[in-house]
Design an enzyme around this catalytic site. Structure first.
Site, PDB file in Angstrom:
ATOM      1  N   GLU A  58      -6.887 -12.739  50.682  1.00 29.63           N
ATOM      2  CA  GLU A  58      -6.871 -12.705  52.147  1.00 29.63           C
ATOM      3  C   GLU A  58      -6.406 -14.035  52.745  1.00 29.63           C
ATOM      4  O   GLU A  58      -5.577 -14.030  53.665  1.00 29.63           O
ATOM      5  CB  GLU A  58      -8.243 -12.308  52.683  1.00 29.63           C
TER       6      GLU A  58
ATOM      7  N   HIS B  44     -19.924  -4.856  53.500  1.00 29.14           N
ATOM      8  CA  HIS B  44     -18.813  -4.036  53.979  1.00 29.14           C
ATOM      9  C   HIS B  44     -19.203  -3.267  55.230  1.00 29.14           C
ATOM     10  O   HIS B  44     -18.686  -2.195  55.495  1.00 29.14           O
ATOM     11  CB  HIS B  44     -18.353  -3.060  52.884  1.00 29.14           C
TER      12      HIS B  44
END
Lengths: 336, 369
Positions: free
Chosen positions: A65, A134
């Protein structure tokens, strides 16, 4: 939304359409992220885009990322309009330097010579049984950083209109889609439209109490308002649409009218979006308040994996109705 | 700083330990390595060190007791002075709730194994952090989470400040309404916008200056009457008369009982119902009050009755001369406001009438006999 012909679209499809339309219009737009091309993201939001635009513009990146977000910042500085797909909002922690130190500050630190017209699309929202890493709603984190705009679409209609505006914006915009709403349908105009960043929408007019609800909390507010209506209580619902910039005037006007307000947001309650909006109301509409400003955020705990516990951590229509009634009765309001 | 000694976990599956013996007693100085006690689990008996230097202040579990893992079994103070203080606090606490010292610590230090506890902690913190403290009253000590506290009925509180929302305060100021007078006339705190909006203008009504009421041309008396017996009587009647009609009957009865009268005409007004004229309603059974038996006489009424209970209205003072009775109040008691002209109804008789009416409402047998 009267006039133009409409059809029902899922939020997922609305996002897909927004990106496709913009990419057709502007060849400088590229899209990058993990599993965005062949897989079309775990939520299938981007399905079909690589077929139309090819792997040169829809880029599958390695699982890094910070790497691909950094690439996007550089590409944006040098003339591209990248859309970064961050698979889960929780991964924001990995790109904080690229986003907050670089993208957010480049325009300022270059004396206006550079700008970073990138969009970071990511998601938020609990109750998908995805556990603590998440399921977070981290929009407050980036809203805190000057230089970043933050959009929180509350349905397919907002998702498309806000994303198209975000792509065209000269500055970095982070857009949070609630992953539980990807399959929710809403009327979306056939023809092209844009929704301005920084303009709130009154979703429902009312006179007794205002709900300021972001993203999927709109659904909580709408369900609560419907139940309150059965008891003759008329609730007004404001969707800020973007929290940076925040359309203070629409919120304050509503509070001046109703005298009562509860702010609902799925981020953790402490030091979050509800706190900021509540503080502004208390500062700027104090003499119009007929009850303490109420806040409902996610409980200040890591999101539990246990479904029973997870459901306890987020605002629900039942709890909102309860809080609204307490506010209307003139009771001091406690608790999360 | 005092340090809690917890029942240690000495084995993987152990959830409690039996204290075999204490090697130190309250007041003893201890070093970190000193053996404090022996604990027996299902596998072995082990010597447990104090863990820190200090003075053993108090022991909360006697030898021979089995204590859950994580519970406080002793407190080690930094020095003798602190040990004395801690021991004193423990003694005071146990004297207060009658619990042995071992009980006092039993619930506070249980281990937090799962998210449930995390949630409980977070909720408690949230509730404490947010608890409003408008009156200076202490926030509820238990910090029960997620429950809206009832409104502060007592109002003013130790600071003498009246609780009113900013919006209500602003309107009160604009209209020149005295919030204290509003509270004095029965408005609940915190005072909301609606209560101020509904209040009559201060120039026109008693509400802004209840103390000044006697100055007016007509006199006023106020009584309180607990209403449960009256309500029960009403519920028994079949068909049930309206509350206003039944009150008219009681009023007529009280009038006749206290002053005597041949015929009594009562004009009855309620919210949301047409006005009603009743003649001698006390001479008709309650169940027939709705029929023609007590209906309308002509001529000016002897007394007007306004039933404003169960509305948000806080006061009424009739502009017209004559005698009128206004009923206000909540679910438990009526407030009876009698407005009268002392030239036609002397104070003593008015007082007698109102007192008798209140007694009849509280004890309907006085009416039925």
């Amino acid at each position: 939304m009267r006039g133009p012909p409409m059809r029902e679209l899922t939020l997922s499809k609305a996002v897909n359409e927004a990106i496709a339309e913009e990419m057709r219009r502007d060849p400088s737009i590229i899209l990058m992220g993990e599993d965005v091309a062949e897989a079309g993201t775990p939520f299938k939001v981007l399905s079909g885009l690589v077929e139309e635009f090819g792997p040169e513009r829809i880029l599958d990146t390695p699982i890094s990322e910070p790497g691909f977000t950094g690439i996007a910042v550089g590409a944006a500085m040098t003339g591209m309009r990248p859309i970064v797909d961050l698979m889960f909002g929780d991964f924001l922690f990995l790109v904080m330097d690229q986003l907050c130190n670089q993208a957010a500050k480049t325009h300022y630190m270059s004396g206006g010579k550079l700008s970073v017209p990138m969009v970071l699309r990511t998601n938020m929202g609990a109750t998908r049984r995805s556990a603590a890493q998440h399921s977070q709603s981290l929009h407050a984190l980036v809203a805190h950083i000057p230089g970043l705009k933050v959009a929180m679409p509350s349905s397919a209609y907002e998702a498309k209109g806000l994303l198209k505006s975000a792509i065209r914006d000269a500055d970095p915009v982070v857009i949070f889609e609630d992953k539980l709403m990807y399959q929710d349908k809403a009327p979306v105009p056939e023809e092209e439209y844009l929704l301005p960043l920084g303009k709130a929408e009154i979703l429902r007019e009312g006179r007794d109490i205002s709900f300021v609800a972001t993203s999927s909390m709109r659904q909580v507010a709408e369900a609560a308002a419907a139940r309150l209506a059965e008891d003759g209580v008329s609730a007004e619902i404001i969707d800020p649409r973007t929290i940076v910039p925040l359309d203070e005037e629409t919120i304050l006007a509503s509070v001046r009218k109703t005298g009562r307000v509860i702010v609902i947001d799925e981020g953790h309650q402490s030091f979050g979006v509800t706190a900021e909006i509540a503080a502004r109301i208390a500062e700027k509409a104090f003499y119009h308040l007929d009850a303490p400003v109420g806040r409902m955020g996610a409980m200040d705990v890591p999101i539990p994996f246990s479904p029973a516990l997870e459901d306890l951590t987020v605002p629900t229509p039942e709890r909102l109705v309860e809080r609204a009634m307490a506010s209307l009765r003139g009771e001091p309001v406690h608790g999360a | 700083m005092a340090h809690d000694v917890l029942m240690p976990q000495l084995g993987m599956a152990q959830d409690a330990g039996l204290i075999v013996a204490w090697h130190k007693g309250p007041g003893d100085p201890v070093a970190a390595d000193d053996v404090l006690m022996e604990v027996e689990t299902d596998k072995a008996t082990m010597e447990v060190p104090a863990g820190r230097d200090g003075v053993l202040a108090t022991i909360r579990a006697a030898a021979g007791e089995e204590v859950p893992v994580g519970n406080v079994i002793a407190v080690i103070a930094a020095d003798a002075a602190e040990a004395e203080r801690v021991a004193g606090e423990v003694a005071a606490a146990s004297a207060n709730d009658g619990d042995a010292p071992v009980e006092a610590g039993a619930t506070s230090a249980s281990p937090a194994p799962a998210a449930v506890d995390a949630i409980a902690v977070a909720r408690t913190e949230g509730a404490t952090a947010e608890a409003p403290r408008p009156t200076g009253a202490s926030p509820s000590g238990n910090g029960t989470a997620d429950i809206a506290a009832p409104a502060a009925d007592k109002g003013a509180g130790p600071t003498g400040r009246i609780l009113a929302t900013p919006k209500a305060r602003r309107l009160a100021e604009a209209r020149g309404i005295d919030l204290a007078a509003l509270v004095g006339s029965g408005a609940r705190e915190p005072i909301l916008y609606r209560a101020v909006a509904d209040a009559p203008d201060p120039g026109e009504a008693s509400i802004a200056a209840p103390v000044a009421t006697p100055i007016a041309a007509s006199s006023a008396l106020e009584a309180l009457a607990e209403r449960s017996a009256f309500d029960a009587l009403l519920a028994e009647a079949d068909p049930a008369p309206t509350r206003a009609a039944a009150l008219a009957a009681f009023l007529a009865g009280a009038w006749r009982g206290s002053r005597g009268a041949d015929s009594l005409r009562i004009a009855v007004q309620t919210l949301g119902a047409p006005p009603l004229r009743l003649t001698d309603p006390d001479r008709v059974p309650l169940s027939r009050l709705g029929g023609d038996d007590a209906a309308a006489g002509d001529g000016a009424p002897d007394i007007s009755l306004f039933d404003l209970t169960e509305s948000r209205l806080a006061s009424y003072r009739p502009a017209a001369s004559g005698t009128s009775l206004t009923l206000l109040g909540d679910g438990t008691a009526f407030r009876l406001l009698l407005a009268f002209d002392e030239r036609t109804l002397p104070l003593s008789e008015a007082a007698h009438l109102l007192d008798e009416l209140a007694r009849r409402i509280e004890d309907p047998i006085r009416q039925l006999l």
